[in-house]
Design a protein around this motif. Structure first.
Motif, PDB file in Angstrom:
ATOM      1  N   ILE A 110       0.935  -1.344   0.138  1.00 31.63           N
ATOM      2  CA  ILE A 110      -0.159   0.151   0.139  1.00 31.63           C
ATOM      3  C   ILE A 110       1.079   1.297   0.074  1.00 31.63           C
ATOM      4  CG2 ILE A 110      -0.214  -0.102   2.525  1.00 31.63           C
ATOM      5  CD1 ILE A 110      -2.808   1.361   0.034  1.00 31.63           C
ATOM      6  N   TRP A 111       0.436   2.096  -0.873  1.00 31.11           N
ATOM      7  CA  TRP A 111       0.886   3.647  -1.114  1.00 31.11           C
ATOM      8  C   TRP A 111       0.241   4.586  -0.215  1.00 31.11           C
ATOM      9  CZ3 TRP A 111       0.994   8.529  -2.746  1.00 31.11           C
ATOM     10  CH2 TRP A 111       2.439   9.369  -2.907  1.00 31.11           C
ATOM     11  N   PRO A 112       0.336   4.926   0.991  1.00 33.31           N
ATOM     12  CA  PRO A 112      -0.643   5.587   1.899  1.00 33.31           C
ATOM     13  C   PRO A 112      -0.085   6.959   2.433  1.00 33.31           C
ATOM     14  CG  PRO A 112       0.329   4.056   3.314  1.00 33.31           C
ATOM     15  CD  PRO A 112       1.048   4.167   2.046  1.00 33.31           C
ATOM     16  N   TYR A 113      -0.788   8.009   2.801  1.00 31.62           N
ATOM     17  CA  TYR A 113      -0.464   9.145   3.605  1.00 31.62           C
ATOM     18  C   TYR A 113      -0.694   8.522   5.111  1.00 31.62           C
ATOM     19  CZ  TYR A 113       0.205  12.494  -0.010  1.00 31.62           C
ATOM     20  OH  TYR A 113       0.650  13.388  -1.196  1.00 31.62           O
ATOM     21  N   HIS A 114       0.284   8.667   5.982  1.00 29.82           N
ATOM     22  CA  HIS A 114       0.016   8.571   7.469  1.00 29.82           C
ATOM     23  C   HIS A 114      -0.231   9.721   8.028  1.00 29.82           C
ATOM     24  CE1 HIS A 114       2.428   4.168   7.744  1.00 29.82           C
ATOM     25  NE2 HIS A 114       2.569   4.577   6.495  1.00 29.82           N
ATOM     26  N   LEU A 115      -1.103   9.902   8.858  1.00 31.10           N
ATOM     27  CA  LEU A 115      -1.669  10.980   9.164  1.00 31.10           C
ATOM     28  C   LEU A 115      -1.248  11.281  10.904  1.00 31.10           C
ATOM     29  CD1 LEU A 115      -5.256  10.832   7.620  1.00 31.10           C
ATOM     30  CD2 LEU A 115      -3.062  11.957   6.601  1.00 31.10           C
ATOM     31  N   SER A 116      -0.988  12.535  11.147  1.00 27.23           N
ATOM     32  CA  SER A 116      -0.796  12.635  12.612  1.00 27.23           C
ATOM     33  C   SER A 116      -2.246  12.849  13.333  1.00 27.23           C
ATOM     34  CB  SER A 116      -0.128  13.894  12.842  1.00 27.23           C
ATOM     35  OG  SER A 116       0.026  14.718  14.016  1.00 27.23           O
ATOM     36  N   ARG A 117      -2.524  12.329  14.437  1.00 29.54           N
ATOM     37  CA  ARG A 117      -3.447  12.572  15.219  1.00 29.54           C
ATOM     38  C   ARG A 117      -3.197  13.312  16.728  1.00 29.54           C
ATOM     39  NH1 ARG A 117      -7.631   9.331  13.779  1.00 29.54           N
ATOM     40  NH2 ARG A 117      -8.947  10.537  15.138  1.00 29.54           N
ATOM     41  N   LEU A 118      -2.023  14.228  16.562  1.00 25.97           N
ATOM     42  CA  LEU A 118      -1.726  14.813  17.656  1.00 25.97           C
ATOM     43  C   LEU A 118      -2.712  15.921  18.088  1.00 25.97           C
ATOM     44  CD1 LEU A 118       2.110  15.241  17.152  1.00 25.97           C
ATOM     45  CD2 LEU A 118       0.883  13.457  18.782  1.00 25.97           C
ATOM     46  N   PRO A 119      -2.708  16.505  19.382  1.00 28.72           N
ATOM     47  CA  PRO A 119      -3.879  17.684  19.398  1.00 28.72           C
ATOM     48  C   PRO A 119      -4.014  18.451  18.300  1.00 28.72           C
ATOM     49  CG  PRO A 119      -2.915  17.046  21.386  1.00 28.72           C
ATOM     50  CD  PRO A 119      -1.996  16.291  20.324  1.00 28.72           C
ATOM     51  N   ASP A 120      -2.921  18.973  17.799  1.00 23.16           N
ATOM     52  CA  ASP A 120      -2.898  20.397  16.731  1.00 23.16           C
ATOM     53  C   ASP A 120      -3.048  19.850  15.397  1.00 23.16           C
ATOM     54  OD1 ASP A 120      -0.527  19.178  16.408  1.00 23.16           O
ATOM     55  OD2 ASP A 120       0.734  21.068  16.406  1.00 23.16           O
ATOM     56  N   SER A 121      -3.370  18.396  15.130  1.00 23.53           N
ATOM     57  CA  SER A 121      -3.268  17.834  13.674  1.00 23.53           C
ATOM     58  C   SER A 121      -4.775  18.286  12.900  1.00 23.53           C
ATOM     59  CB  SER A 121      -3.161  16.637  13.570  1.00 23.53           C
ATOM     60  OG  SER A 121      -3.409  15.986  12.460  1.00 23.53           O
TER      61      SER A 121
END
Length: 539
Positions: free
Chosen positions: A289-300
């Motif tokens: 899979i070729w994906p974007y990993h996404l931040s889930r930090l509070p300011d994301s």
């Protein structure tokens, strides 16, 4: 838009090849049976038994020189690869206590230096990754592959050919993970002065090839191990030469000029020319899979599921596949719909610009009030396909719905280090996306390492610090399930939840195009990230 972008790439690629081909003098005659490979990596992967450069490192500097207790069966192209006995003849979890695993080892195996492989060597190899008090513990190797043994609590030598592992909790995925822990020679480590850098220059494993020469960033030359323990896989080649070539058009020019015999990931627009020059084009869908990993930090900005779903609906995957010359499969999740692990997600990932704009408006965004996000990407690398034009294509798609991407571009090894550091790391400040692709060949690699909350960096590669107690419970249930059909059902539930929650932005699956000289025979492109080069010959 797609046609214009593709046309620009074609013209640029053709011009670059014309210039690059002129830079290569015709290759001098090679010894019969020498296979020269143009890799996407910018350097020779580490050769001490724990490769860097992602799975391309395992492909060329791992499984060539080393074996695991468990190996991959890469002998066929018409079905997904499965694990098989390697240096272990068999393994079994104790039905009364499934945290206890017994591995029976293969007798008579020798390392390249002539020393014997046995259970003490296995324990020694796990000490280098897990035992910080061991004199040969190596923090670098531990950072590269130690997380794959994270479930192991202890191990003990039962006899010369038996070793027992105890996991912290039941872990049905353990055999898969042990395929990535490769066995290096304790005797050779002693012989080179107990120095891992010196060992990497003169490595000793049990694999089908042995390192003869290493010139960093230039080439590695591997000779066939004619005494390899698996007589069916003794290499037919005399020599294997690995050459780093991160620039795609340079690889193509090198193949056309005769400098190399095989190139990874040729630019799609060059394939007609390669074919007309008599080159073989090989490709095969495989778990990837070729994906974007996404931040889930509070300011994301990605904490709003509507934004995550909108991004998934805004990408013209068919157009991107056209850009790639058809050498991709549009993604509908982490795995393909035909996978036993696909499950029954309700969110249908497709190109629906109107629905994407509606979701963005509901979330309070749009072209007049855009979401701004920085993405960490690479110009090439293991499984990254053609990341620069792909990311530019996606950048244009997302801008239409009010998501503005800024790119931070770095070499693949640096990107992997930033991926392992996690979104909270200081060096990743300001970035809410990392673009890193990988194989989905087993349950841990496909799902567990990205969704469990106890595998946040530095314990694992849950890059965005995603956490959901319901997902943790599903992952634990899957690891505690040893019946395959029941396990597949739980994995399908995990995947359905991933898709319905839009945990990633999924783009395409790779089909691993390669171009080969007509002199190359016996090449089998398995449905796997890895390759078995043992049956290959060069006329």
């Amino acid at each position: 838009m797609t046609f214009t972008f593709s046309r620009r790439l074609v013209l640029a690629g053709a011009a670059a090849i014309a210039l690059s081909a002129a830079a290569f003098a015709p290759a001098t005659a090679q010894a019969q049976g020498t296979l020269r490979i143009g890799m996407t990596a910018a350097d020779i992967p580490l050769t001490h038994g724990s490769p860097d450069n992602g799975f391309e490192g395992f492909r060329f500097a791992g499984y060539t020189m080393y074996d695991g207790l468990v190996n991959w069966d890469l002998s066929t192209a018409d079905k997904p690869s499965a694990i098989k006995p390697g240096l272990a003849l068999s393994w079994e979890a104790d039905p009364k206590d499934t945290t206890k695993w017994t591995f029976k080892l293969r007798p008579g195996v020798k390392f390249h230096d002539g020393s014997a492989f046995d259970a003490k060597a296995v324990a020694w190899n796990f000490d280098k990754l897990l035992n910080k008090d061991a004199p040969h513990f190596d923090a670098r190797q531990a950072s590269l592959v130690g997380f794959r043994a994270a479930s192991i609590a202890s191990y003990k030598v039962v006899d010369d050919l038996t070793i027992e592992f105890t996991t912290k909790t039941p872990d049905s995925f353990l055999p898969y993970q042990l395929s990535f822990i490769l066995m290096a020679s304790p005797a050779q480590y002693e012989a080179v002065g107990k120095d891992w850098a010196k060992f990497a220059a003169q490595p000793s494993g049990t694999g089908p090839f042995k390192l003869e020469k290493l010139v960093p960033r230039e080439r590695a030359e591997l000779a066939a191990n004619k005494a390899y323990w698996d007589t069916a896989r003794v290499p037919k080649l005399d020599k294997l030469v690995l050459i780093p070539m991160p620039e795609a058009n340079t690889r193509t020019a090198a193949l056309l000029s005769g400098q190399v015999d095989v190139v990874e990931a040729p630019p799609p627009d060059t394939i007609p020319r390669l074919k007309s020059s008599g080159m073989q084009i090989s490709s095969n869908p495989y778990p990837h899979i070729w994906p974007y990993h996404l931040s889930r930090l509070p300011d994301s900005p990605w904490n709003d599921v509507r934004v995550r779903k909108a991004a998934n609906l805004a990408i013209d995957r068919e157009g991107l596949t056209e850009l790639l010359g058809g050498y991709a499969v549009p993604a509908k999740g982490h795995v393909v719909p035909g996978s036993a692990w696909y499950g029954k997600p309700s969110f249908d990932i497709k190109y629906d610009l109107a629905a994407a704009k509606k979701l963005m408006a509901e979330a309070g965004y749009g072209p007049g009030k855009p979401v701004k996000a920085k993405a960490i990407i690479s110009p090439s690398g293991s499984g990254q396909m053609l990341p620069l034009p792909m990311n530019e294509f996606i950048q244009q798609n997302l801008k239409e719905i009010g998501i503005e991407l800024e790119f931070e571009v770095m070499e693949i090894t640096s990107l992997i280090n930033r991926w392992r550091a996690g979104a909270k790391a200081e060096q990743n400040a300001g970035a809410s996306i990392i673009n890193f692709s990988y194989a989905t060949v087993d349950p841990f690699n496909a799902f567990v390492r990205f969704v469990k909350s106890d595998l946040h960096a530095p314990n694992g590669v849950n890059w965005g610090f995603y956490a959901d107690p319901a997902m943790d419970a599903l992952a634990a249930k899957a690891q505690n399930t040893f019946d395959k059909a029941a396990q597949d059902e739980i994995l399908g539930q995990i995947h359905a939840k991933m898709v319905d929650d839009a945990l990633f932005v999924w783009v395409v699956h790779d089909v691993a195009p390669r171009a080969l000289s007509p002199k190359v025979k016996g090449f089998v492109q398995a449905q796997n990230w890895f390759l078995d080069l043992s049956p290959v010959t060069v006329q």
